[in-house]
Design an enzyme around this catalytic site. Structure first.
Site, mmCIF file in Angstrom:
data_model
loop_
_atom_site.group_PDB
_atom_site.id
_atom_site.type_symbol
_atom_site.label_atom_id
_atom_site.label_comp_id
_atom_site.label_asym_id
_atom_site.label_seq_id
_atom_site.Cartn_x
_atom_site.Cartn_y
_atom_site.Cartn_z
ATOM 1 N N TYR A 12 56.265 61.053 93.566
ATOM 2 C CA TYR A 12 55.196 60.461 92.758
ATOM 3 C C TYR A 12 55.725 59.408 91.789
ATOM 4 C CZ TYR A 12 57.343 63.625 89.481
ATOM 5 O OH TYR A 12 58.275 64.254 88.701
ATOM 6 N N GLY A 13 57.066 59.237 91.767
ATOM 7 C CA GLY A 13 57.646 58.346 90.746
ATOM 8 C C GLY A 13 58.455 57.218 91.347
ATOM 9 N N THR A 14 59.689 57.108 90.868
ATOM 10 C CA THR A 14 60.518 55.971 91.279
ATOM 11 C C THR A 14 60.937 56.050 92.743
ATOM 12 O OG1 THR A 14 62.511 57.111 90.546
ATOM 13 C CG2 THR A 14 61.446 55.684 88.950
ATOM 14 N N LEU A 15 60.706 57.209 93.386
ATOM 15 C CA LEU A 15 61.054 57.319 94.810
ATOM 16 C C LEU A 15 59.958 56.765 95.708
ATOM 17 C CD1 LEU A 15 62.637 60.914 94.856
ATOM 18 C CD2 LEU A 15 63.839 58.745 95.090
ATOM 19 N N GLU A 77 68.188 63.712 90.841
ATOM 20 C CA GLU A 77 67.147 64.059 89.857
ATOM 21 C C GLU A 77 67.736 64.890 88.701
ATOM 22 O OE1 GLU A 77 64.429 62.654 89.805
ATOM 23 O OE2 GLU A 77 64.184 61.899 91.830
HETATM 24 N N1 PCA Z 1 61.670 60.536 90.979
HETATM 25 C C1 PCA Z 1 61.003 61.636 91.592
HETATM 26 C C2 PCA Z 1 60.570 62.479 90.446
HETATM 27 C C3 PCA Z 1 60.433 61.530 89.305
HETATM 28 C C4 PCA Z 1 61.159 60.324 89.751
HETATM 29 O O1 PCA Z 1 61.250 59.274 89.168
HETATM 30 C C5 PCA Z 1 59.829 61.143 92.389
HETATM 31 O O2 PCA Z 1 59.654 59.922 92.552
HETATM 32 O O3 PCA Z 1 59.044 61.976 92.861
#
Ligand code: PCA
Length: 221
Positions: A12-15, A77
């Site tokens: 949900y984030g930078t991935l 992470e």
């Molecule tokens: N990376 C993981 C968790 C938060 C982040 O930045 C993601 O993208 O799901």
């Protein structure tokens, strides 16, 4: 032929595709866009998710990854997140059980992102990933540490005490810059940590070369 077992992961984030760390998931198969119920907070250049059935839909994607990739992501992470399994709603309908990283840090006083879509936040904000400064410093410090250590050995007995002190103290620097690179979650943090470890090992080897013969002389048998 053995087949590699894959598992599903919701990001949900930078991935996410188009976000700053998506390169880590390259070659992994996208199962589709998806969402979970919860709250999304912009911690820094990366977000935090807290699951909550009374929350809002947090957007993301589901990928198929193998165990080795899961371990790599765990180490990236770090302790700020806990990987756990949660029901995830696929945009095209249906629900799957997938791994995701829930935040374990403090979010008190932080403004929640609504809509809970990290991609549009990352695009509209300045919140880019950190530079690779600490990693670069570590890479440079490795040959410098070994060089100064070897020089100190070579010039041994020449009375250059300051050089010996420098050689003794230098390995600490890459150790710290490597740690900072990891803390800042820099792109090259893994490489920096390996460099720091090599600098440390080289330091001990140089110490051994320096003092072991003397120890043998002191105790000849
Ligand atoms: N990376 C993981 C968790 C938060 C982040 O930045 C993601 O993208 O799901």
């Amino acid at each position: 032929m053995p087949t590699t077992q894959t598992v599903m992961i919701f990001v949900y984030g930078t991935l996410r595709e188009g976000a700053s760390n998506h390169f880590r998931l390259e070659d992994c198969e996208l199962r589709g866009e998806a969402w979970v119920l919860g709250h999304l907070y912009p911690i820094d250049w990366y977000p935090a998710l807290l699951l909550d059935d009374d929350g809002v839909p947090v957007r993301g994607e589901v990928y198929e990854v193998d165990r080795a990739m899961l371990r790599k992501l765990d180490s990236f992470e770090g302790a700020e997140y806990e990987r756990l399994k949660s029901p995830v709603h696929l945009k095209d309908g249906g629900e799957v059980e997938a791994w995701l990283y829930e935040y374990r840090g403090e979010v008190e006083g932080m403004r929640e992102l609504v809509p809970a879509d990290w991609l549009s936040h990352e695009e509209s904000s300045e919140a880019g990933p950190p530079s690779v400064g600490c990693s670069m410093a570590t890479f440079v410090l490795l040959p410098v540490t070994i060089g100064v250590g070897s020089l100190a050995l070579w010039l041994e007995g020449s009375g250059l005490r300051w050089l010996e002190w420098l050689a003794a103290g230098l390995p600490l620097l890459p150790f710290f810059t490597g740690r900072w690179a990891r803390k800042r979650r820099e792109k090259w943090a893994e490489g920096a940590e390996i460099c720091a470890a090599v600098a440390f090992i080289a330091f001990w080897l140089l110490l051994l070369i320096r003092y072991l013969p003397a120890a043998f002389e002191a105790f000849p048998n």
